[in-house]
Motif scaffolding. Structure first.
Motif, PDB file in Angstrom:
ATOM      1  N   THR A  80     -80.428  37.309  61.278  1.00  0.00           N
ATOM      2  CA  THR A  80     -81.145  38.506  61.716  1.00  0.00           C
ATOM      3  C   THR A  80     -80.190  39.449  62.434  1.00  0.00           C
ATOM      4  OG1 THR A  80     -83.123  37.152  61.995  1.00  0.00           O
ATOM      5  CG2 THR A  80     -83.126  39.323  63.024  1.00  0.00           C
ATOM      6  N   GLY A  81     -80.249  40.755  62.047  1.00  0.00           N
ATOM      7  CA  GLY A  81     -79.390  41.756  62.654  1.00  0.00           C
ATOM      8  C   GLY A  81     -78.107  41.998  61.887  1.00  0.00           C
ATOM      9  N   THR A  82     -77.923  41.320  60.759  1.00  0.00           N
ATOM     10  CA  THR A  82     -76.711  41.510  59.967  1.00  0.00           C
ATOM     11  C   THR A  82     -76.840  42.779  59.137  1.00  0.00           C
ATOM     12  OG1 THR A  82     -76.493  39.109  59.824  1.00  0.00           O
ATOM     13  CG2 THR A  82     -75.179  40.421  58.287  1.00  0.00           C
ATOM     14  N   TYR A  83     -75.807  43.584  59.090  1.00  0.00           N
ATOM     15  CA  TYR A  83     -75.784  44.805  58.290  1.00  0.00           C
ATOM     16  C   TYR A  83     -75.455  44.464  56.847  1.00  0.00           C
ATOM     17  CZ  TYR A  83     -76.076  47.680  62.459  1.00  0.00           C
ATOM     18  OH  TYR A  83     -76.510  48.290  63.601  1.00  0.00           O
TER      19      TYR A  83
END
Length: 457
Positions: free
Chosen positions: A54-57
């Motif tokens: 979660t939060g990975t571009y």
């Protein structure tokens, strides 16, 4: 008794809370152990085992994008990326429960284009509005009803049931009035729902044989007559009938088609009584309504932002642009019905039937008299006693009429006095209530000031 019942009812609560806390601790411990094991691995191996965190571009590569989207791309307007299920990739008929928005000024017309927003999609379509009757038939509505839901059937990309729908007329940003036209919710993908509308076919008799007649101008071909065999017809005078079959032979002086063939569309009908040539025959029925397969997706991302997207226009907009007047059908206008009184011929009894009738029922040949009878020409001459009685009755009737007139005047005057007293009492009551309210409000204001003074102190 209450404490025992309460203790019995909540007996298992402490154990349940302890069990839940214990399970949470086990889950957290297992999670920490997994994170500790994954931290020892390199990034590529961890990505294959755990996946994207979660939060990975991410970078998305989309192929086959029109060049207009890149040319007119505006970074101030972000592009939302979403996904649809496999069932939403198909196109078909959808049925929605629709209601015109109460702030929208105009009613919606069937087959007028509207822009609907359903899920991730926005497109223009032409719905057909209908309502379900008690027998399960879907009856077409020309306009949406006031303060009431109706069914809207349209063609477009399928959306799952219970999906919300918002409809607008156009995408103009400079519109001063309220923009939302209607709101709806998708009910189902109804491919078999056949919408019907009422029709009335009108015809005229061209030949009459006792209780059978040949009707013209009601159908255009023999195939239509064959489809309506057995249907009920009715005349304006109320005589009921039934369509039997198409008339094959040529009828009298009816016009022929090219090639010498007889005219088609003439139906043979039987009635419960003999009709006249002046009668108008009509038949009520139901016709299927075809739903247009129109679906125009919005391409606002493929044009400059300052340009307004323009789709299909309504009939009213086209008439306004080209300065066309609304066509008027003379048969659809309301006008007073004027029917001439029909004059029937006298009853003619055959001589063979007259001979079998009794003497009382036989028609009598009474010659016409040029001069009226003496009884009709005689004037009524009253005797002196009858004249006195007649004059007395007239005097009594005149006295009675005068008494009734005076009584009515007196009742009206009394009614006016009662109404004046009632108005005066209402005025006094209103004044007294106003004084009472003023005193009550003064006391409440005084109490509020006193409370405020105490609170400040």
């Amino acid at each position: 008794m209450d404490e025992k019942d309460g203790g019995k009812f909540h007996r298992g609560q402490p154990n349940e809370v302890g069990l839940i806390d214990k399970m949470k601790e086990e889950i957290e411990l297992r999670k920490q152990m997994n994170v500790a094991e994954l931290n020892d691995l390199d990034e590529i191996t961890r990505l294959e085992i755990e996946g994207f965190r979660t939060g990975t571009y991410l970078r998305l590569e989309i192929h086959g994008v029109p060049f207009e989207m890149v040319e007119y791309f505006d970074p101030c307007h972000p592009v939302l990326v979403g996904g649809i299920s496999l069932g939403e990739e198909n196109v078909g008929y959808m049925q929605a429960r629709l209601k015109r928005h109460r702030w929208h000024k105009k009613v919606l017309k069937t087959r007028d284009p509207i822009i609907v927003s359903i899920g991730w999609r926005r497109f223009q379509t032409t719905p057909v509005y209908s309502i379900e009757d008690r027998n399960g038939r879907y009856r077409m509505l020309k306009y949406t009803p006031e303060h009431m839901h109706c069914l809207a059937t349209f063609w477009g990309p399928l959306a799952p049931p219970q999906t919300g729908v918002v409809a607008v007329q156009n995408l103009s940003n400079k519109q001063a009035s309220f923009r939302i036209t209607a709101t709806a919710v998708v009910l189902e993908f109804n491919h078999e729902a056949k919408i019907k509308k009422k029709i009335k076919l009108v015809g005229y008799p061209c030949k009459i044989f006792k209780k059978t007649a040949l009707i013209k101008d009601m159908f255009t071909s023999d195939l239509e007559v064959a489809q309506c065999e057995g249907k009920e017809v009715r005349t304006v005078s109320g005589i009921r009938g039934q369509v039997k079959k198409a008339a094959k032979e040529e009828i009298g002086n009816q016009p022929k088609r090219k090639g010498g063939q007889p005219r088609e569309g003439i139906a043979r009908c039987t009635f419960e009584d003999r009709i006249l040539m002046s009668d108008i025959v009509f038949m009520r029925g139901w016709a299927d309504v075809e739903i247009p397969c129109f679906y125009n997706p919005l391409t606002t991302a493929l044009q400059p932002r300052d340009k307004t997207w323009q789709g299909m226009k309504t009939v009213a907009e086209l008439r306004r642009e080209h300065n066309f007047s609304i066509p008027v059908n003379k048969d659809s206008l309301y006008k007073p019905i004027e029917r001439r009184p029909r004059k029937f011929n006298p009853l003619v009894i055959p001589k063979s039937l007259q001979a079998a009738l009794p003497f009382e029922s036989k028609p009598k040949d009474i010659p016409n008299r040029k001069r009226p009878l003496l009884e009709n020409r005689r004037a009524v001459v009253m005797e002196p006693h009858e004249r006195k009685v007649h004059a007395l009755v007239q005097h009594l009737q005149l006295i009675r009429n005068e008494k009734m007139k005076k009584r009515k005047l007196k009742e009206e005057q009394k009614k006016k006095e009662i109404e004046a007293e009632r108005a005066k009492d209402e005025q006094l009551t209103r004044k007294r209530q106003r004084e009472e309210r003023r005193e009550r409000y003064w006391e409440q204001d005084k109490l509020k000031k006193k409370i405020r003074r105490h609170s400040e102190a």
